[in-house]
Design an enzyme around this catalytic site. Structure first.
Site, mmCIF file in Angstrom:
data_model
loop_
_atom_site.group_PDB
_atom_site.id
_atom_site.type_symbol
_atom_site.label_atom_id
_atom_site.label_comp_id
_atom_site.label_asym_id
_atom_site.label_seq_id
_atom_site.Cartn_x
_atom_site.Cartn_y
_atom_site.Cartn_z
ATOM 1 N N LYS A 53 0.844 -1.203 0.000
ATOM 2 C CA LYS A 53 0.000 0.000 0.000
ATOM 3 C C LYS A 53 0.877 1.250 0.000
ATOM 4 C CE LYS A 53 -3.897 -2.391 2.091
ATOM 5 N NZ LYS A 53 -4.681 -2.774 3.263
ATOM 6 N N GLN A 97 -4.728 -1.450 9.471
ATOM 7 C CA GLN A 97 -4.684 -2.781 8.867
ATOM 8 C C GLN A 97 -5.306 -3.801 9.814
ATOM 9 O OE1 GLN A 97 -3.701 -3.344 5.726
ATOM 10 N NE2 GLN A 97 -4.113 -5.528 5.856
ATOM 11 N N ASP A 120 -11.220 3.102 3.981
ATOM 12 C CA ASP A 120 -11.567 1.681 3.900
ATOM 13 C C ASP A 120 -13.084 1.492 3.826
ATOM 14 O OD1 ASP A 120 -9.660 -0.372 3.742
ATOM 15 O OD2 ASP A 120 -9.047 -0.114 5.833
HETATM 16 N N1 GUN Z 1 -7.143 -6.703 6.043
HETATM 17 C C1 GUN Z 1 -7.507 -7.444 4.976
HETATM 18 N N2 GUN Z 1 -8.074 -6.659 4.020
HETATM 19 C C2 GUN Z 1 -8.088 -5.407 4.511
HETATM 20 C C3 GUN Z 1 -8.538 -4.162 3.996
HETATM 21 O O1 GUN Z 1 -9.082 -4.042 2.892
HETATM 22 N N3 GUN Z 1 -8.353 -3.093 4.812
HETATM 23 C C4 GUN Z 1 -7.786 -3.198 6.038
HETATM 24 N N4 GUN Z 1 -7.659 -2.092 6.772
HETATM 25 N N5 GUN Z 1 -7.352 -4.330 6.548
HETATM 26 C C5 GUN Z 1 -7.506 -5.436 5.790
#
Ligand code: GUN
Length: 284
Positions: A53, A97, A120
């Site tokens: 990311k 995350q 998100d």
């Molecule tokens: N863990 C797995 N997929 C995601 C996501 O799309 N966003 C976040 N913040 N954590 C995750």
């Protein structure tokens, strides 16, 4: 029939080229888009996702900040960081995350993120807005899955869609997006009786269960579009999805590979949401 590949790397690159232009244009007007990523703990997969990311931000001209906390950090430390980032004008998106360590109340952490920075789309307010068809931010993975359909010109209206998995992050928002797009949606999960019968009705089949290769070719309707959200690491270290790619590709019309399918699109749509947030902030 051998299915056409829905290539998340290629589609992601195509979209991200446009993002760089938008980010640079915003920066020229005084607003460089910014994303803050918070990682708690040492989960190996999460470390990879966060690194990807942050790297993707750099390539798209988006400023990023990464905050890593020890697995036993006091939750208040993370809440304090979120409060600081909520007030920081350089930051337009905040991502925590998941999963968080067990001593965290993940819902409370997500709710602490300012609604206008919830890129998100996980806050209850955003989830409610998604149900009403008016989201502030669409959760990145289902958003990416919808982009595959749109970019390949696959019509959703009136189709039978089956989503396998009912998570807050993928299954539920995916079902909602497909429903808004005009599909008749079935959500299957661990308690579903005769999963195969449901899957065989699907014109669009989305697998988001977290079980390696669970959806096999004999569960796929000929000509179906198969979107595989799973990322599982096998004993030999290789990645595989929730779909048995080799058998399913012989039956489907389109299929996403793992890796190189939904994963890169999740990151692409995170960039899209961050840009959108920065654009809203610049025009506010
Ligand atoms: N863990 C797995 N997929 C995601 C996501 O799309 N966003 C976040 N913040 N954590 C995750």
């Amino acid at each position: 029939m051998t299915a056409q590949l829905l290539d998340g790397v290629a589609l992601g690159q195509q979209l991200r080229a446009g993002f760089k232009q938008r980010a640079d244009q915003l920066a020229a007007q005084g607003t460089r888009p910014g994303l803050a990523v918070i990682l708690v703990g040492e989960d190996a997969a999460s470390q990879v996702y966060v690194r990807n990311k942050v790297n993707a931000c750099a390539q798209a001209g988006i400023h990023s900040e990464k905050y890593v906390f020890a697995p036993d950090v006091a939750p208040q430390v993370v809440f304090d960081k979120i409060a600081e980032l909520n007030a920081d004008p350089k930051i337009h998106g905040i991502l925590v995350q998941l999963p968080l360590p067990r001593h965290f109340d993940a819902d409370a952490v997500l709710e602490a993120i300012a609604a206008q920075k919830d890129v998100d789309g996980f806050r209850a307010e955003n989830v409610g807005a998604l149900m009403q068809g008016q989201p502030c931010f669409i959760p990145c993975t289902p958003y990416g899955a919808m982009k595959f359909l749109e970019s390949a010109g696959i019509s959703v209206k009136g189709k039978e869609a089956v989503v396998v998995g009912r998570s807050n992050i993928v299954g539920k928002p995916m079902a909602m997006l497909l429903m808004h797009a005009g599909a008749t949606v079935t959500v299957c999960h661990s308690q579903t009786k005769d999963l195969k019968a449901h899957c065989l009705r699907a014109d669009i089949l989305v697998a988001a269960i977290g079980r390696p290769k669970m959806i096999t070719g004999d569960m796929v309707k000929p000509g179906a579009v198969v979107i595989d959200v799973g990322i599982n690491r096998m004993a030999d270290g290789k990645l595989c999805g929730d779909v048995d790619f080799e058998s399913a590709r012989e039956v489907a019309s389109y299929i996403t590979p793992v890796p190189g399918g939904v994963g890169p699109m999740t990151i692409t749509m995170l960039l899209a949401n961050t840009l959108e947030s920065a654009e809203r902030s610049a025009s506010a």
